[in-house]
Scaffold this motif. Structure first.
Motif: not given
Ligand code: RIB
Ligand code: ATP
Length: 298
Positions: A9-11, A36-43, A92-94, A102-106, A239-244, A278-280
């Motif tokens: 899960f990611c914000i 809302a985001g995170g690869k797991g959440f999105n998928q 943090v997504i630019q 370009a994404i920095v993930l925590f 963002t999130g195309a691969g997850d979709t 947005g991703a999700a």
């Molecule tokens: O695949 C996109 C996701 O990657 C974004 O929602 C972001 O949270 C990162 O985990």
């Protein structure tokens, strides 16, 4: 067959920028939006929007409850999501004017998942069921071994790629879904055909799926070779195309569609997703996807 997605899960904190920030540069953003985001959440959300049934296991910290509620509202079984003392994961997504990111993930709570939580999460799953995972949670190697030991089929989207994902037993996976960057890290190849050759050699019994952005996606297995072109769209945010794509592919295969039809549906869904921010939030629903599919040559 039941589907379990053990994932993040990611914000997502999304900043529209005129260009990606350069070293030592301070760059005012053009806008700021929380998604809302995170690869797991999105998928998981993509599987649900595609009409599939999925249980999602994972972890959020303080302030992440709204993400879990969002999945539950979409019909996802969230009974295996645990609360962590760590902060909810965030990104943090630019986003540049071309819709690239370009994404920095925590990782936060996503990497606080323990082996005990994984044992519990897989309790109700067994032979013939499907585990879907990405590489944004802790203990992926343990998770894969446990699932394989139970006779589950494992579908891996090894994103983001790192040495742990690179060392997973590809030959035991049922399917791998990679983009060109992940594929290069796994094979050292840049040509799609060579990538598919190398991965198919390592996974003679499995299905290899390669996504190619605006070039669509390819599938290679012992019985099928497919290239489904992308749909032509105006790109807003990739963002999130691969997850979709992944969620739609898994849901469509689980619904009994053959590989070409499932890939066609995934390519259309992912193509539509890049036209929205947005991703999700950009994952289209099944009615929209199937309407576009019916009117397109895909
Ligand atoms: O695949 C996109 C996701 O990657 C974004 O929602 C972001 O949270 C990162 O985990
Ligand atoms: P992301 O990391 O941005 O979520 P990805 O790198 O994992 O995506 P891509 O290969 O870029 O995955 O895209 C996944 C799928 O989305 C593609 O196979 C394609 O179907 C669709 N897609 C991506 N970009 C475009 C585009 N510009 N036009 C149409 N479809 C696209």
């Amino acid at each position: 067959m039941k589907i379990l997605n053990f994932g993040s899960f990611c914000i997502d904190h999304v900043y529209r920028v005129p260009h990606f920030v350069r070293p030592a540069e301070t760059l005012p953003s053009l806008s700021y939006t929380v998604f809302a985001g995170g690869k797991g959440f999105n998928q998981s959300l993509a599987i649900a929007r595609a009409g599939g049934t999925v249980a999602h296991a994972g972890s959020v910290g303080e302030g992440g409850e709204w993400l879990v509620q969002r999945l539950e509202t979409a019909g996802v079984d969230v009974s295996r999501v645990v609360k962590s003392a760590k902060p909810t994961g965030h990104a943090v997504i630019q986003l540049n004017p071309s819709g690239e990111n370009a994404i920095v993930l925590f990782a936060g709570a996503n990497r606080s998942i323990t082996r005990e939580q994984i044992d519990l999460g897989l309790t109700d799953f067994g032979a013939g069921d499907l585990l879907l995972l990405q590489n944004e949670i802790s203990e992926p190697a343990y998770l894969v071994q446990l699932a394989l030991g139970k006779g589950m089929r494992v579908v891996m989207n090894p994103a983001p790629m790192d040495p742990v994902a690179q060392s997973l037993p590809l030959e035991q996976l049922s399917m791998i879904i990679v983009n060109e960057v992940e594929a290069f890290d796994l094979t050292g190849e840049t040509s799609p055909e060579l990538i598919l050759d190398r991965l198919a050699q390592r996974m003679p019994q499995g299905d290899v799926v390669l996504t190619l952005g605006s070039q669509g996606a390819m599938w290679r297995s012992a019985t099928h070779r497919l290239h489904i072109p992308a749909i032509n769209v105006d790109v807003v945010d990739t963002t999130g195309a691969g997850d979709t794509f992944t969620g739609y592919l898994i849901a469509s295969l689980a619904a009994g569609l053959p590989p070409d039809a499932a890939m066609g549906r995934a390519v259309v869904a992912a193509g539509l997703s890049v036209t929205q921010a947005g991703a999700a939030d950009s994952i289209p629903d099944a009615a929209t996807v199937d309407r576009v599919l019916a009117g397109s040559a895909v």
